[in-house]
Enzyme design. Structure first.
Site, PDB file in Angstrom:
ATOM      1  N   ASP A 177       7.010  14.448  -5.794  1.00 52.01           N
ATOM      2  CA  ASP A 177       5.995  13.662  -6.489  1.00 52.01           C
ATOM      3  C   ASP A 177       5.418  14.357  -7.713  1.00 52.01           C
ATOM      4  O   ASP A 177       4.933  13.700  -8.623  1.00 52.01           O
ATOM      5  CB  ASP A 177       4.899  13.241  -5.512  1.00 52.01           C
ATOM      6  CG  ASP A 177       5.444  12.265  -4.460  1.00 52.01           C
ATOM      7  OD1 ASP A 177       6.300  11.443  -4.811  1.00 52.01           O
ATOM      8  OD2 ASP A 177       5.031  12.333  -3.298  1.00 52.01           O
ATOM      9  N   TYR A 184       2.128   5.025  -1.580  1.00 53.91           N
ATOM     10  CA  TYR A 184       1.499   6.142  -0.887  1.00 53.91           C
ATOM     11  C   TYR A 184       0.424   6.829  -1.715  1.00 53.91           C
ATOM     12  O   TYR A 184       0.473   6.832  -2.944  1.00 53.91           O
ATOM     13  CB  TYR A 184       2.582   7.156  -0.497  1.00 53.91           C
ATOM     14  CG  TYR A 184       2.270   7.847   0.798  1.00 53.91           C
ATOM     15  CD1 TYR A 184       2.264   7.132   1.993  1.00 53.91           C
ATOM     16  CD2 TYR A 184       1.948   9.193   0.828  1.00 53.91           C
ATOM     17  CE1 TYR A 184       1.954   7.760   3.184  1.00 53.91           C
ATOM     18  CE2 TYR A 184       1.640   9.826   2.026  1.00 53.91           C
ATOM     19  CZ  TYR A 184       1.647   9.102   3.196  1.00 53.91           C
ATOM     20  OH  TYR A 184       1.336   9.719   4.380  1.00 53.91           O
TER      21      TYR A 184
END
Lengths: 720, 720
Positions: A333, A417
């Site tokens: 990420d 998320y």
């Protein structure tokens, strides 16, 4: 124009602090320099942000700053911008470049090309394009038509990085997408994640073309790795579970009464225009990068240096479902997207309580144009319960202090998320790095009535796949200076033995300095602690080197086979602690280029492989910890936070508890519930027991249930 | 007269709730019954408290209560008191007895004798006596005279339990004392712990006689286990480090501004007169025993049973200094003393913030006379940061809730040391048991200039010895009923293999039910989770049994040689998890009698050895975790809290996130710091960004830095 810190006026380039972020003006200078230098090409900008000066230069400047000898004549590191971009040729081929621009001269001073196999992080334009290209793609349309979906649905597309190519494959730049149906509804926030469609379109990013549609298994345990027998009606068994309150099928709780944090005299911290934060003997700067989001620099306590730089360095999220192509579900990420670019714009009253200071960031679009992303970082104080307490049982005098923390927090959203990251500093010289995992777990379609070994059915037809989150924190220490030594410390049993351990209760502490760059595994059953010591400075009380320490969190590391691409592109996830020699610009645990990588290049494993001397040297420590997340039904539709904390604590750094001088003030706003327990009685404001003494500490009430004891004058014992 | 809960009027015996503590009246009845029954002896009372009814009886009553069918005719378990006491014969010999008294009839119904080798917990009188006996003892006086102390000192005596006798020794009841000098000062709270004297007097408790003075080593590394060369002037190199604020040699911090928690509408919980607590779908009772302090009973969430009983069961603190007699420094703070009896009387505004409900306890003195110990347990709400959050990147709508916790807290003081224990319940169905270690570390004298492998010099002349704290939590589950199964769950790699794991990313979850009573080791690197499941009830979504789960904290266990007395008397400290078949009154991990034990009798190891069926049965789970505490200088003079948490969380118990209906109300009392960062700007009360919608949730501001994407109507994709 606002800087990171929102100051209305920004000093000129030459006088800005070397750790300050670029102003909007500086971004414009850097952008123009690149446009001028690359004028025969189209330019797609990815990032423009400040170059952190080389340590050797910056340390000189900081030393002068701490010595109070800064003057206009103090040599300053050159003020530079890092510009990351693609040049686009007429044949639409991209070259991935990075320019270093000197902001004083406005000139490019260095040009770097990404290695041929490397892909840079994805930007917003690529996500937007992915959806546009999908919608136009005949391949994609055909695939959707096969599902024969009812008109009540729309299609929602979540673009994702494309994971690691299979061995020997050389791929162009790809983006993949997870596809969901979404019930048409006047409320745009209906939850589409409960309606997963079993296809993944893959786009050739530069060609802007869907090159294939991967089909996804929908089977259960009985189907092994096969596709499954999938129903014709692929969504008929799926059900929505909403999370926005106006769509819930149950009423909101009405019995939760407000809990407010009030700070009538304001916060105890100050934030200067150039992001210097001072709070409770701590002094540090908050930096920001598009990749790491908030970074702590030059962290001092009570005038003594503790850290040079502290950052979240990387994370990887591999999915454990072995059915192809789920091995391509592996996000980095930070490296694939960027925590700073994915950071939420925080809201007063929602993401923290009390008195909040927000910091902004300057980000750029694909034309290199800067804009201010507001409130990407929040800073506030928090009460963390009792800090220390002792009651003298002889006098019943209790001295109790609370533990106040300063929190530097940011929150990132990556499609489904969320992560909440926080640096927390406390009054006892401790620093905690906290991660909270929340948001929606990633689900795929599963046939009606089936269950799977690869995940948990969290909503009808929706299998939440087992996965891991593995984080890396980078600690660049400066314990009373930059020459530090890593020492492992284990507590080990000693066999019972008349000479060394006659009754068997003794145990020993075994300490070993790390001499060469290396990796270390957590070892909780030997109580492994990692000390970051300055062996050149001895604590006058204990006669041991001054140090900070941490206990590597014993968490599960990468489960994927070490020979898999999934594991190879995240070599950092093989060990809990990495000890490396400092090198300028070596900031990222999995290397600079994680997007679509097949191998970790320039990450911590490569840094360790240099086999450098790290004892009494400029050393960097990386802590890796993970969370194997096998979802629960309770994680749906939005999961309650799962919290992990990394604690860095002084160990013989100070000459006593550094929080000893924290006043034990009685909180006079606390209220006792009336003895009949009704709420109506709770709202009067008045202390009903205890007395407040002049110096702010509290005398306990006498009680008849103490262990009594007295102090006896020596002469009384000597006299008989 | 007040009950535990301080109600002004107490119902008659027959109608009180079976889980309510004894009232003062009931204690009087029990006391009188024992005095009547033992009238030919002197009686030394130790404890009088309520008998918890046998589970079979209590469950019937609780079932009726939950079904709403309680009536005056509902059969009630007999209301009984447990009276622990010594009978003292004319020759001063003691017999250690326990009587069960029926409170309705006022008659003793059962008489139990402690085993011959057993010693009951110490009481206040014995601590007071220890000091009195020391002061009169010629042996003690002589020992003190040898130190030739200056008249500026007094002697301070800390009575301690006497640890485990050496093998083959059969000892009478002993108490030992740690001896310190204390600077004479008008302030009685000067810190004497910096002046340790190297002797330990040992008292024959019943004879009230100092039977020997143990000499303590004062040497360093170079002296091995030898006594050391100790200075003539044993305290000359010691220095005071004070902790009470008026004695500090540095000023208190003046820059910490107030942080108040205000709850203008009162607390969200209610506490009934019979200690029933209701809060955010939780419903449970708080019990109190002199040994365990606060205990949670009959814990339900949203009408469903979760736990029958939750308690801190035991802890042991062995010291790792092998030089005799330090092997006798091993406290069992629950079994040797009693957490309830050592509980602090908490102060409003000191030990918690916000709106606090305090509970009292009825304790007895050695004459059996009851008195009310005020505020031994506090109950309050706390904010624990964000509870869950998701931002829809398409609309930028963020939904964020905070995590509110209900905290049931108590704090115990054991001479130099403090523990803060808390049960925390959250809105997502989770329960956390938290321990905070604080107070003063135990120190012994060390010669000038020396250091030691057995501890750290934390103050000149004061060696803080290495030690461990090993805790046991007892979880008596009732997951949707009393027949539960313990299932271990590990996440294990699968080798890369074309058939089962073609790309190597897959991993498997291996689940095993525990069929027979057993012990389990924490296994973080296989991600071992322990599930407490009800296999008779299947989650309709996941099709897996409803369960709660915990991850055994991977901490170091007992370091002492397994053959040592130190280890044998704490067999519970050899494993992280124990699974046993429920048995009435089996509550204590190290057995009932820990004081001066040589062996753990009737503890968890013995319970496991019964080798009983525990699958789909009335099972009890014990969690053991520890803290190897090798002191830092920063732990002196009072250590900053060291926190450990045990988390019990639902796992497929609910059909979604149980906190989904928590309103995401915007906290309108939060304040933003003015952009110039000065405190003066922080005190205005007004939200400066974001808007509050009618339903209390928050719409985010649009931002230009989102990943863009759109939803596409299916017909658009079908039409081409």
């Amino acid at each position: 124009m606002p800087s990171l810190n929102g100051a209305a006026t920004v000093p000129k380039v030459a006088t800005r602090h070397p750790l300050e972020q670029l102003s909007v003006d500086e971004v414009e200078i850097a952008r123009q320099a690149v446009l001028d230098a690359r004028k025969t090409f189209g330019v797609l900008f990815r990032n423009i942000y400040a170059v952190e000066p080389a340590k050797a230069q910056l340390v000189k400047f900081l030393n002068a700053e701490h010595a109070g000898t800064l003057s206009p004549d103090t040599p300053r590191p050159p003020r530079q911008a890092r510009v990351q971009y693609d040049t686009i040729s007429e044949d639409r081929s991209h070259e991935l470049l990075e320019s270093i621009v000197d902001l004083t001269s406005g000139k490019e001073v260095e040009l770097r090309k990404a290695p041929t196999v490397a892909q840079t992080a994805l930007i917003k334009d690529e996500f937007v394009e992915f959806t546009e290209v999908c919608v136009k793609s005949e391949k994609f349309k055909q695939a959707i038509q096969e599902f024969n979906l009812d008109d009540k649905y729309e299609i929602a597309i979540d673009p994702w990085p494309c994971g690691g190519p299979n061995p020997d494959d050389v791929e162009p730049r790809y983006t993949q997408g997870l596809i969901y149906a979404k019930l048409k509804h006047e409320n745009p926030d209906t939850n589409h994640y409960g309606f997963p469609l079993p296809i993944i379109p893959v786009m050739d990013t530069f060609k802007k073309e869907i090159i294939r549609i991967d089909r996804l298994a929908t089977g259960g345990t009985e189907d092994g790795l096969a596709y499954g027998t999938g129903p014709k009606d692929i969504l008929g068994h799926c059900k929505p579970v909403e999370y926005v309150p106006e769509l819930l099928d149950t009423p909101l709780r009405t019995d939760l009464k407000p809990l407010n944090v009030s700070q009538p005299d304001g916060p105890s911290f100050t934030v200067s225009d150039d992001s210097l934060i001072e709070w409770q003997k701590w002094r540090f700067r908050v930096g920001f990068t598009p990749r790491e989001c908030a970074v702590l620099h030059d962290v001092h306590y009570d005038g003594r240096s503790v850290l040079y730089r502290l950052s979240l360095s990387e994370m990887t999220v591999p999915y454990g479902d072995p059915r192809p192509p789920f091995h391509r579900k592996q996000a980095f990420d930070f490296g694939d997207v960027g925590a700073g670019r994915a950071a939420n714009n925080l809201e007063l009253g929602c993401d923290c309580l009390g008195v909040i200071k927000y910091l902004d960031a300057v980000l750029v679009d694909s034309e290199g144009k800067p804009s201010v992303s507001k409130n990407v970082v929040c800073i506030h104080e928090q009460d963390n319960g009792i800090g220390w307490k002792h009651t003298n049982f002889r006098t019943n005098r209790a001295v109790v202090t609370r533990s106040r923390e300063l929190v530097v927090q940011f929150i990132i959203t990556l499609a489904n998320y969320e992560y909440i990251f926080a640096y927390k500093l406390d009054q006892a010289g401790g620093i905690t790095v906290e991660t909270r995992a929340t948001g929606m777990v990633s689900v795929v379609n599963i046939d009606p009535g089936k269950t799977s070994p690869w995940g948990n059915v969290v909503s009808p037809g929706a299998l939440a796949q087992n996965h891991q989150h593995i984080f890396a924190i980078r600690v660049d220490p400066a314990i009373d200076g930059h020459e530090n030594t890593i020492i492992t410390e284990e507590s080990l049993p000693i066999p019972m033995n008349p000479k060394t351990n006659p009754w068997g209760n003794g145990y020993e502490i075994v300490r070993k300095p790390v001499t060469k760059s290396t990796a270390i595994h957590a070892s909780p059953f030997t109580n492994l602690n990692v000390k970051i010591a300055n062996t050149n400075k001895i604590n006058p009380i204990s006669q041991r080197p001054v140090a900070y320490k941490f206990t590597p969190m014993p968490t599960q590391l990468m489960l994927a086979d070490p020979q898999s691409i999934v594991a190879k592109r995240a070599a950092f996830a093989q060990h809990h602690v990495w000890v490396t020699k400092y090198k300028d610009e070596e900031l990222f645990a999995a290397g600079e280029f994680t997007n679509q990588s097949q191998l970790e290049i320039g990450g911590v494993a490569d840094a360790v492989a240099r086999n450098e001397d790290v004892e009494n040297n400029d050393v960097v420590v990386w802590n890796v910890f993970g969370l194997t997340h096998n979802p629960r039904v309770e994680d749906w539709p939005v999961m309650p936070v799962e919290i992990h904390q990394f604690h860095l604590r002084p160990a013989d750094f100070f000459d006593r508890n550094p929080a000893l001088d924290v006043p034990g003030q009685k909180n006079i706003s606390s209220v006792e519930v009336g003895r009949n327990g009704s709420a109506a009685d709770c709202c009067h404001n008045g202390a009903t027991n205890g007395t407040e003494s002049a110096n702010g500490t509290v005398q306990g009430e006498p009680t008849s249930h103490r262990q009594g004891s007295v102090a006896v004058p020596v002469e009384q014992l000597n006299g008989h």
